[in-house]
Design a protein around this motif. Structure first.
Motif, PDB file in Angstrom:
ATOM      1  N   ASP A 122       0.837  -1.193   0.000  1.00  0.00           N
ATOM      2  CA  ASP A 122       0.000   0.000   0.000  1.00  0.00           C
ATOM      3  C   ASP A 122       0.880   1.254   0.000  1.00  0.00           C
ATOM      4  O   ASP A 122       1.679   1.469   0.916  1.00  0.00           O
ATOM      5  CB  ASP A 122      -0.913  -0.003   1.243  1.00  0.00           C
ATOM      6  CG  ASP A 122      -1.886   1.167   1.240  1.00  0.00           C
ATOM      7  OD1 ASP A 122      -2.208   1.678   0.145  1.00  0.00           O
ATOM      8  OD2 ASP A 122      -2.316   1.580   2.334  1.00  0.00           O
ATOM      9  N   GLU A 123       0.751   2.033  -1.064  1.00  0.00           N
ATOM     10  CA  GLU A 123       1.517   3.282  -1.208  1.00  0.00           C
ATOM     11  C   GLU A 123       3.018   3.040  -1.097  1.00  0.00           C
ATOM     12  O   GLU A 123       3.726   3.736  -0.362  1.00  0.00           O
ATOM     13  CB  GLU A 123       1.060   4.322  -0.182  1.00  0.00           C
ATOM     14  CG  GLU A 123      -0.384   4.776  -0.387  1.00  0.00           C
ATOM     15  CD  GLU A 123      -0.757   5.945   0.488  1.00  0.00           C
ATOM     16  OE1 GLU A 123      -0.144   7.007   0.342  1.00  0.00           O
ATOM     17  OE2 GLU A 123      -1.664   5.779   1.330  1.00  0.00           O
ATOM     18  N   CYS A 124       3.501   2.039  -1.819  1.00  0.00           N
ATOM     19  CA  CYS A 124       4.922   1.693  -1.788  1.00  0.00           C
ATOM     20  C   CYS A 124       5.609   2.086  -3.098  1.00  0.00           C
ATOM     21  O   CYS A 124       4.995   2.109  -4.159  1.00  0.00           O
ATOM     22  CB  CYS A 124       5.099   0.193  -1.560  1.00  0.00           C
ATOM     23  SG  CYS A 124       4.593  -0.360   0.092  1.00  0.00           S
ATOM     24  N   LYS A 125       6.891   2.363  -3.001  1.00  0.00           N
ATOM     25  CA  LYS A 125       7.716   2.592  -4.180  1.00  0.00           C
ATOM     26  C   LYS A 125       8.375   1.265  -4.518  1.00  0.00           C
ATOM     27  O   LYS A 125       9.167   0.739  -3.735  1.00  0.00           O
ATOM     28  CB  LYS A 125       8.774   3.667  -3.910  1.00  0.00           C
ATOM     29  CG  LYS A 125       9.622   4.006  -5.135  1.00  0.00           C
ATOM     30  CD  LYS A 125      10.668   5.073  -4.816  1.00  0.00           C
ATOM     31  CE  LYS A 125      10.005   6.420  -4.642  1.00  0.00           C
ATOM     32  NZ  LYS A 125      11.042   7.489  -4.502  1.00  0.00           N
ATOM     33  N   CYS A 126       8.038   0.726  -5.692  1.00  0.00           N
ATOM     34  CA  CYS A 126       8.494  -0.604  -6.089  1.00  0.00           C
ATOM     35  C   CYS A 126       9.224  -0.519  -7.426  1.00  0.00           C
ATOM     36  O   CYS A 126       8.823  -1.144  -8.414  1.00  0.00           O
ATOM     37  CB  CYS A 126       7.318  -1.564  -6.195  1.00  0.00           C
ATOM     38  SG  CYS A 126       6.333  -1.724  -4.698  1.00  0.00           S
ATOM     39  N   HIS A 127      10.292   0.239  -7.472  1.00  0.00           N
ATOM     40  CA  HIS A 127      11.049   0.385  -8.712  1.00  0.00           C
ATOM     41  C   HIS A 127      11.965  -0.824  -8.929  1.00  0.00           C
ATOM     42  O   HIS A 127      12.664  -1.258  -8.021  1.00  0.00           O
ATOM     43  CB  HIS A 127      11.910   1.652  -8.664  1.00  0.00           C
ATOM     44  CG  HIS A 127      11.122   2.918  -8.669  1.00  0.00           C
ATOM     45  ND1 HIS A 127      11.696   4.170  -8.801  1.00  0.00           N
ATOM     46  CD2 HIS A 127       9.788   3.157  -8.555  1.00  0.00           C
ATOM     47  CE1 HIS A 127      10.769   5.094  -8.769  1.00  0.00           C
ATOM     48  NE2 HIS A 127       9.595   4.506  -8.614  1.00  0.00           N
ATOM     49  N   GLU A 128      11.919  -1.367 -10.152  1.00  0.00           N
ATOM     50  CA  GLU A 128      12.807  -2.459 -10.551  1.00  0.00           C
ATOM     51  C   GLU A 128      12.717  -3.665  -9.616  1.00  0.00           C
ATOM     52  O   GLU A 128      13.727  -4.281  -9.258  1.00  0.00           O
ATOM     53  CB  GLU A 128      14.254  -1.963 -10.667  1.00  0.00           C
ATOM     54  CG  GLU A 128      14.387  -0.833 -11.681  1.00  0.00           C
ATOM     55  CD  GLU A 128      15.815  -0.430 -11.952  1.00  0.00           C
ATOM     56  OE1 GLU A 128      16.656  -1.327 -12.142  1.00  0.00           O
ATOM     57  OE2 GLU A 128      16.084   0.767 -11.973  1.00  0.00           O
ATOM     58  N   VAL A 129      11.508  -4.000  -9.243  1.00  0.00           N
ATOM     59  CA  VAL A 129      11.266  -5.182  -8.407  1.00  0.00           C
ATOM     60  C   VAL A 129      10.970  -6.378  -9.316  1.00  0.00           C
ATOM     61  O   VAL A 129      10.275  -6.255 -10.326  1.00  0.00           O
ATOM     62  CB  VAL A 129      10.091  -4.939  -7.437  1.00  0.00           C
ATOM     63  CG1 VAL A 129       9.791  -6.196  -6.631  1.00  0.00           C
ATOM     64  CG2 VAL A 129      10.420  -3.786  -6.500  1.00  0.00           C
ATOM     65  N   THR A 147       7.559   1.408 -11.407  1.00  0.00           N
ATOM     66  CA  THR A 147       8.474   1.785 -12.486  1.00  0.00           C
ATOM     67  C   THR A 147       9.564   0.733 -12.694  1.00  0.00           C
ATOM     68  O   THR A 147      10.286   0.377 -11.759  1.00  0.00           O
ATOM     69  CB  THR A 147       9.130   3.154 -12.179  1.00  0.00           C
ATOM     70  OG1 THR A 147       8.109   4.150 -12.075  1.00  0.00           O
ATOM     71  CG2 THR A 147      10.110   3.537 -13.280  1.00  0.00           C
ATOM     72  N   ASN A 148       9.643   0.220 -13.920  1.00  0.00           N
ATOM     73  CA  ASN A 148      10.671  -0.755 -14.334  1.00  0.00           C
ATOM     74  C   ASN A 148      10.611  -2.087 -13.578  1.00  0.00           C
ATOM     75  O   ASN A 148      11.569  -2.868 -13.636  1.00  0.00           O
ATOM     76  CB  ASN A 148      12.076  -0.162 -14.214  1.00  0.00           C
ATOM     77  CG  ASN A 148      12.300   0.992 -15.176  1.00  0.00           C
ATOM     78  OD1 ASN A 148      11.765   1.001 -16.277  1.00  0.00           O
ATOM     79  ND2 ASN A 148      13.082   1.972 -14.755  1.00  0.00           N
ATOM     80  N   SER A 149       9.534  -2.367 -12.886  1.00  0.00           N
ATOM     81  CA  SER A 149       9.384  -3.688 -12.269  1.00  0.00           C
ATOM     82  C   SER A 149       9.000  -4.699 -13.349  1.00  0.00           C
ATOM     83  O   SER A 149       8.414  -4.342 -14.374  1.00  0.00           O
ATOM     84  CB  SER A 149       8.327  -3.655 -11.166  1.00  0.00           C
ATOM     85  OG  SER A 149       8.825  -2.986 -10.031  1.00  0.00           O
ATOM     86  N   VAL A 150       9.354  -5.970 -13.110  1.00  0.00           N
ATOM     87  CA  VAL A 150       9.141  -6.974 -14.159  1.00  0.00           C
ATOM     88  C   VAL A 150       8.147  -8.034 -13.700  1.00  0.00           C
ATOM     89  O   VAL A 150       8.232  -8.571 -12.596  1.00  0.00           O
ATOM     90  CB  VAL A 150      10.477  -7.631 -14.582  1.00  0.00           C
ATOM     91  CG1 VAL A 150      11.292  -6.663 -15.412  1.00  0.00           C
ATOM     92  CG2 VAL A 150      11.284  -8.104 -13.386  1.00  0.00           C
ATOM     93  N   PHE A 151       7.202  -8.318 -14.598  1.00  0.00           N
ATOM     94  CA  PHE A 151       6.193  -9.354 -14.408  1.00  0.00           C
ATOM     95  C   PHE A 151       6.257 -10.271 -15.629  1.00  0.00           C
ATOM     96  O   PHE A 151       6.081  -9.826 -16.760  1.00  0.00           O
ATOM     97  CB  PHE A 151       4.799  -8.753 -14.312  1.00  0.00           C
ATOM     98  CG  PHE A 151       4.594  -7.792 -13.172  1.00  0.00           C
ATOM     99  CD1 PHE A 151       4.055  -8.226 -11.969  1.00  0.00           C
ATOM    100  CD2 PHE A 151       4.932  -6.445 -13.310  1.00  0.00           C
ATOM    101  CE1 PHE A 151       3.857  -7.342 -10.922  1.00  0.00           C
ATOM    102  CE2 PHE A 151       4.733  -5.557 -12.265  1.00  0.00           C
ATOM    103  CZ  PHE A 151       4.201  -6.007 -11.069  1.00  0.00           C
TER     104      PHE A 151
END
Length: 199
Positions: A122-129, A147-151
């Motif tokens: 919740d309301e987290c910064k998840c860059h490049e995860v 941003t830039n996280s991969v699924f």
């Protein structure tokens, strides 16, 4: 000055402003404990347990968690940059480990191949995860920046992405049945289909 000893079991204790940068702990168990304004950056927690614990305003960046079990743990306004959660102990019989992250920084973390159904971000910064090949069905990932996280080959069925943004999820390479997206953010899903959008 509070100290954490290897092999000890701590129950219903509060650890406040504890600084253990690059500490090395083995076989420590925490149950119903609270950590406030602690700095465990670069520390190693090996073969331990965190059960029903809460971390508030803590720095856990680059923390290493080999064979450590996490269940019912909540992180509030914590920094957890570069944590490889795949090294932890995730029992197969607990599909929902009840992990909750609120207002946290999770950049460069890895959840590759994990089954963490019901995960709450919740309301987290998840860059490049790295979320590839994981099962996060029925999770809540609201108001987050991906941003830039991969699924890829990720199970995102019935995940709530309300008000989250900057995700790149290929609809043909991931399971997204019954997932919830904000209307405008959902347009990002169409870009993966190589189609042209016009006004």
């Amino acid at each position: 000055m509070q100290k954490i000893q290897d092999g000890e079991c701590y129950v219903e204790q509060t650890f406040s402003r504890l600084s253990c940068i690059e500490g090395d702990f083995s076989g420590v168990e925490f149950e119903d404990c609270t950590f406030e304004h602690c700095d465990f950056s670069g520390s190693t927690f090996a073969r331990g347990k965190f059960i029903d614990c809460t971390f508030k305003h803590c720095n856990l960046s680059l923390m290493k968690v080999p064979s450590t079990r996490w269940f019912g743990v909540e992180f509030i306004e914590c920094k957890l940059v570069g944590v490889d959660w795949t090294k932890a102990d995730w029992p197969a019989f607990h599909l929902d480990s009840e992990l909750r992250f609120k207002h946290c920084i999770l950049n460069d973390a890895s959840f590759f191949g994990l089954t963490l159904q019901g995960l709450r971000l919740d309301e987290c910064k998840c860059h490049e995860v790295d979320f590839r090949e994981g099962d996060f069905s029925h999770s809540f990932m609201t108001h987050c920046d991906f941003t830039n996280s991969v699924f890829m080959r990720t199970n995102l069925q019935s995940v709530d992405f309300t008000e989250s943004e900057n995700f790149n999820i290929h609809v043909l390479e991931n399971k997204i049945d019954n997932a919830t997206f904000s209307r405008f953010a959902a347009l990002n899903l169409l870009y993966s289909l190589n189609i042209e959008l016009v006004d």
